[in-house]
Design an enzyme around this catalytic site. Structure first.
Site, PDB file in Angstrom:
ATOM      1  N   LYS A  62       0.837  -1.208   0.000  1.00 23.71           N
ATOM      2  CA  LYS A  62       0.000   0.000   0.000  1.00 23.71           C
ATOM      3  C   LYS A  62       0.868   1.252   0.000  1.00 23.71           C
ATOM      4  CE  LYS A  62      -3.907   1.974   2.611  1.00 23.71           C
ATOM      5  NZ  LYS A  62      -4.763   1.801   3.819  1.00 23.71           N
ATOM      6  N   SER A 131      -9.571   1.835   2.655  1.00 23.54           N
ATOM      7  CA  SER A 131      -8.602   2.645   1.959  1.00 23.54           C
ATOM      8  C   SER A 131      -7.571   1.801   1.216  1.00 23.54           C
ATOM      9  CB  SER A 131      -7.892   3.565   2.957  1.00 23.54           C
ATOM     10  OG  SER A 131      -7.149   2.798   3.893  1.00 23.54           O
ATOM     11  N   SER A 155     -10.361  -0.556   6.765  1.00 23.50           N
ATOM     12  CA  SER A 155      -9.652  -0.427   5.486  1.00 23.50           C
ATOM     13  C   SER A 155      -8.928  -1.670   5.003  1.00 23.50           C
ATOM     14  CB  SER A 155      -8.651   0.726   5.558  1.00 23.50           C
ATOM     15  OG  SER A 155      -9.298   1.961   5.540  1.00 23.50           O
TER      16      SER A 155
END
Lengths: 411, 411
Positions: A62, A131, A155
């Protein structure tokens, strides 16, 4: 999907070399990345490390997690082209185990709620969630066998459920958040995405240094929690939870209907105060110097957060601590609980990343949560459930999620 | 020393302008920095912010704390010239309050134990302590009215005691460690140095957003703790503690001799396992890519730390949690405890930064600790004591330290 355990077994048997396993990933990316857009940065020259148990394994990381050799842009133009000095410890741990970082996966700006450009691999007109959008979509689309994300509200578990990936949000700080852009320091948790629970167990064992055997407790006691304080789910999520309870019961579990203590509802309601007060501090420099470049939903949230007094935060932390004590009591009677991973399948459209209302409490409690994907499907979209064990019992959460996954596969 | 409260009072009365207050700092630095060497970087063009309650106040910031406009070199050649993207939140909070960062203060490499080039302002042939050497020496030498440091073992309280500065290591995470180079994520704590306790209270109030009134509890109950598990102190430290108890008693406190529960000794012994296991992960990139450039004492410690198994760490964390529970019970009977801030005055020579053995337990417990400097002096060197309150009672720790400080001044 590309299974980590399966790839390593084929490498072990000689059916694949690390190089050919790695090539499978590159080919899958070449095929699907165009329509999915899971990567913020891709290293097309990446190669297997040539050593370690994860030799030949490509990992997506990420883009709020620091990497020394690649940009780390936080999903925000404020960090366009930014190159941190060092790898985050979780990246170092993956590399020490022999994995190769193939690229940085998309993130909502600073891991908040403004949607990314990433598409859901099971329905391109649907959100992949957020997210950790890119990590969930990259695994769900079968582009990589392993990806790293983070959860502050929902997330990891929510996008995994939406994209049909297995995922674990481990116990708070089992994986260090050092070198991960902070949103809320008492909530941010590093998690993993993979094809199945056995893949997660292997990866978490290697990265955390703790054994993660997949043998469930004998006659496990599992509570079904509906989180009424968070509102009603959609019918598909209710059906997934019902199905999970049935499959677990058929697999030998004792199933209990659990009414959580009232402190859980209070802690759930307090999550936003804690998250936003901490975000106000964590993103103070960005707010003070780059307000106009902050993504719109996050910008509004930070505008409001400026007014949260420290006393409200301190009160919210006390509510969280009370709920943590009550969680220890609840789990004295239970090996795990199961509950919704998300309110339903991934919503249509790209205006939102979906709803984290069934995830927030557990992030706040710090308990390990595992998404078991695709308990039911609706319109081609998977709907998961999450299996949640007591703090520091990550192996139990994985083992019971594995039991459910196998029951689902056999049914 | 330059008192923050005094400078602000003189600005408030018109006796000083923010510019002339700031100039006092620059003049003091010009006079003493040459022999002390407290700064890793100095911004000689810095000016008052022109706004806020700390307008005119120059602050020194430890060089493991990110600053957007200045290098942040971590006391290590690995980070020579490194410029982070953003200010750490604690720096943003100081700037929002109107303070000006005048420079970065020296730190041992990555806030470990390899000495810096900084000298003790009360005896140039003595260590200033570490790891926040520059912040303690800059305040102790009267160069700045406020400085920021961090403590993982004893890196705020010990150098403050050695350099004759007041300092607070607040409750764990009262000040965010976001943007602070991590050594051990369950221990690292941001702290403040100033001339006296009233200066600390004002600064902590502004930076944390919590009120820090200096009124002590009526008839405070204070325990004297000798930390026998950490060995005997030198005579000067024993004399300082005895004197503190006497002064507090004369000021109306009930003084109790306290034998800590056995869990404290176990937690004290476990501190190193927790610290070094986390450091192994936090500094993994530096270790994997720059081992030869890591300072020698830290390098050896990291070599050893590679062998610490996760299970030993998890056991050590359990011991720490037990001690935290026992600390809540202990403090149910007491408003605060007093104990040694360091084993004695600053040792002669530059080969070590002194000994943190009386600090480690309290860092692990997360309780607020305040150094009251100069209870006794030996050979011109100050010897302090620390006043420690229960978790989240930072105001009580400051108020009782203030009581002691005033009794000392009046005696």
């Amino acid at each position: 999907m590309l299974s980590l355990v399966d790839l390593l077994a084929r490498i072990g048997s000689g059916a694949l070399t690390p190089e050919s396993a790695f090539r499978l990933t590159l080919e899958a990316i070449a095929m699907r990345e165009g329509e999915i857009g899971a990567f913020a940065h891709l290293d097309r020259d990446a190669r297997p490390s040539g050593r370690g148990p994860l030799n030949g394994i490509a990992v997506g990381v990420k883009d709020i997690i620091d990497t020394a050799g690649m940009p780390t842009e936080m999903g925000s133009p404020i960090y366009a082209g930014w190159r941190p000095k060092a790898d985050a410890p979780v990246v170092s741990a993956l590399k020490r185990a022999g994995a190769t970082v193939i690229g940085k996966t998309t993130t909502t700006a600073f891991a908040s709620v403004d949607p990314t450009r990433t598409r859901n691999p099971h329905g391109l007109s649907h959100t992949p969630g957020g997210s950790s959008a890119g990590s969930a979509a990259a695994v769900g689309a079968g582009m990589v066998p392993l990806a790293v994300g983070t959860q502050t509200g929902g997330s990891v578990i929510r996008p995994a459920a939406y994209c049909g990936a297995a995922a674990i949000k481990p116990s708070f700080r089992l994986l260090p958040t050092v070198g991960v852009k902070c949103f809320a320091w008492t909530l941010d948790t590093v998690g993993l995405f993979a094809a199945g629970t056995a893949d997660l167990a292997l990866a978490l064992e290697l990265v955390s240094g703790r054994p993660m055997p997949l043998d469930p407790p004998a006659r496990p006691r599992i509570g079904v929690v509906t989180q009424d304080f968070a509102g009603e789910p959609e019918p598909a999520a209710a059906a997934a939870l019902e199905r999970a309870a049935l499959l677990l019961s058929r697999s030998g579990a004792e199933i209990w209907d659990v009414k959580p203590p009232s402190s859980f509802a209070a802690a759930w309601a307090a999550h936003g105060t804690i998250q936003d007060f901490e975000a106000k501090h964590a993103l103070a420099w960005e707010y003070d110097h780059h307000r106009a470049e902050i993504a719109p939903l996050l910008g509004e949230a930070l505008d409001k957060a400026q007014a949260i007094p420290a006393a409200a935060y301190d009160d919210a932390r006390r509510l969280a601590n009370r709920a943590r004590r009550d969680a220890r009591e609840l789990f004295a009677e239970l090996d795990a609980v199961v509950t919704y991973a998300a309110p339903g399948p991934a919503p249509e459209g790209y205006g939102s990343t979906g709803d984290s209302r069934y995830n927030r409490l557990w992030t706040l409690l710090g308990t390990p949560c595992v998404n078991v994907p695709g308990l039911v499907r609706e319109g081609g979209l998977p709907v998961g459930v999450q299996v949640i064990a007591p703090f520091a019992r990550d192996g139990v959460a994985l083992a019971l999620a594995h039991l459910l996954e196998r029951a689902q596969a056999a049914s």
